[in-house]
Design an enzyme around this catalytic site. Sequence first.
Site, PDB file in Angstrom:
ATOM      1  CG  HIS A  56      -1.856   1.123   1.308  1.00  0.00           C
ATOM      2  ND1 HIS A  56      -2.963   1.222   0.498  1.00  0.00           N
ATOM      3  CD2 HIS A  56      -1.871   2.236   2.090  1.00  0.00           C
ATOM      4  CE1 HIS A  56      -3.627   2.332   0.782  1.00  0.00           C
ATOM      5  NE2 HIS A  56      -2.979   2.962   1.742  1.00  0.00           N
ATOM      6  CG  ASN A 104       1.330  -6.571   6.723  1.00  0.00           C
ATOM      7  OD1 ASN A 104       1.751  -5.423   6.757  1.00  0.00           O
ATOM      8  ND2 ASN A 104       2.108  -7.614   6.932  1.00  0.00           N
ATOM      9  CE  LYS A 162       6.793  -1.397   6.678  1.00  0.00           C
ATOM     10  NZ  LYS A 162       8.247  -1.689   6.731  1.00  0.00           N
ATOM     11  CD  GLU A 163       1.849  -8.530   3.254  1.00  0.00           C
ATOM     12  OE1 GLU A 163       1.400  -9.305   2.393  1.00  0.00           O
ATOM     13  OE2 GLU A 163       2.295  -8.920   4.360  1.00  0.00           O
ATOM     14  CG  MET A 164      -3.637  -6.907   0.444  1.00  0.00           C
ATOM     15  SD  MET A 164      -4.574  -8.458   0.426  1.00  0.00           S
ATOM     16  CE  MET A 164      -5.898  -8.027  -0.690  1.00  0.00           C
TER      17      MET A 164
END
Length: 333
Positions: A82, A122, A124-126
């Site tokens: 993201h 997360n 840092k992810e989705m």
Amino acid sequence: MNKQLLCLLLAGGLCAPLQAERLTSEPIQPIEPASFDEPEKIELGKKLFFDPRLSRSGFISCNSCHNLSMGGSDNLSTSIGHNWQEGPINSPTVLNSSMNVAQFWDGRAATLQEQAAGPINNPKEMASTHVLALDVLRSIPQYRQEFAEIYGSDEIDIDRVTDAIAAFEETLVTPNSRFDQWLKGDDQALTQAELEGYKTFKDIGCTACHNGPAAGGSSFQRMGVVEPYVTDNPAEGRVAVTGKDADRFSFKVPTLRNVELTYPYFHDGAHWKLEEAVDLMARLQLGRELEKQDIDNMTAFLKTLTGDQPDFSIPQLPPSNNATPIPVPFAKE
């Protein structure tokens, strides 16, 4: 008359003993095609795997980091999350992941279902939350109908979402590689150089970790046994899960299936050339200095582990509506 022709003429009469011997004596076994009896759940899981609305931005899906057109990975050193955030570690392939002893490099998820829940919330992810992702799905009548047909009610919870995604991922196996054809008795499936590479692969001890149908994925091993692995990646491996210092820098052994497609290599994604990865592993893990010809032959062998890639129609996702939470692609928090 060559053995392949004899096998054809005799309907496998000569091939059968050869096949049986290879299947029982070789450290790597063939991958078999996926079998399943819940096609509706798999189709739902496929939609969820490709649906970017599970992310806060409405842009990142499971397929973003596990691209099924690219060997089930993203071919980046570390994934992009993201707001263009740099991920902490290389994205493992989702292909044949059902054969893994656990999921993630450090094995913190025991199952595919458990793994599927992680990236959604997360940051840092989705960068979504399970609550928000479920609100999105619940707002879409077609999804509620599919969940009702499969699970007996239109209730959508994270367990059902990840169960469906895991069911789809279990179908992502890659049978029928040239190496598998050779294992099953086809002497013409591999070249002499590839056979020499496989012999070296076995002789120097690679099969101690890279064995079974997935040629890996079944154990955790320290990265840098003979020589330390030099990296600036902060990941410390299995110790993050167990808390045991003996597990520091111990990572899940990656599968070598489709390895020619899943570059760059290792948990930090620092090495892009397969030949370089072969050389490095021989030195760091086994203390072997390989000749260039041996490296080339082993690389040629590893490329024979590429199997049939998943082949299906891209799912048509049900549309959002006025009740669907609006994505926030540039959210800072």
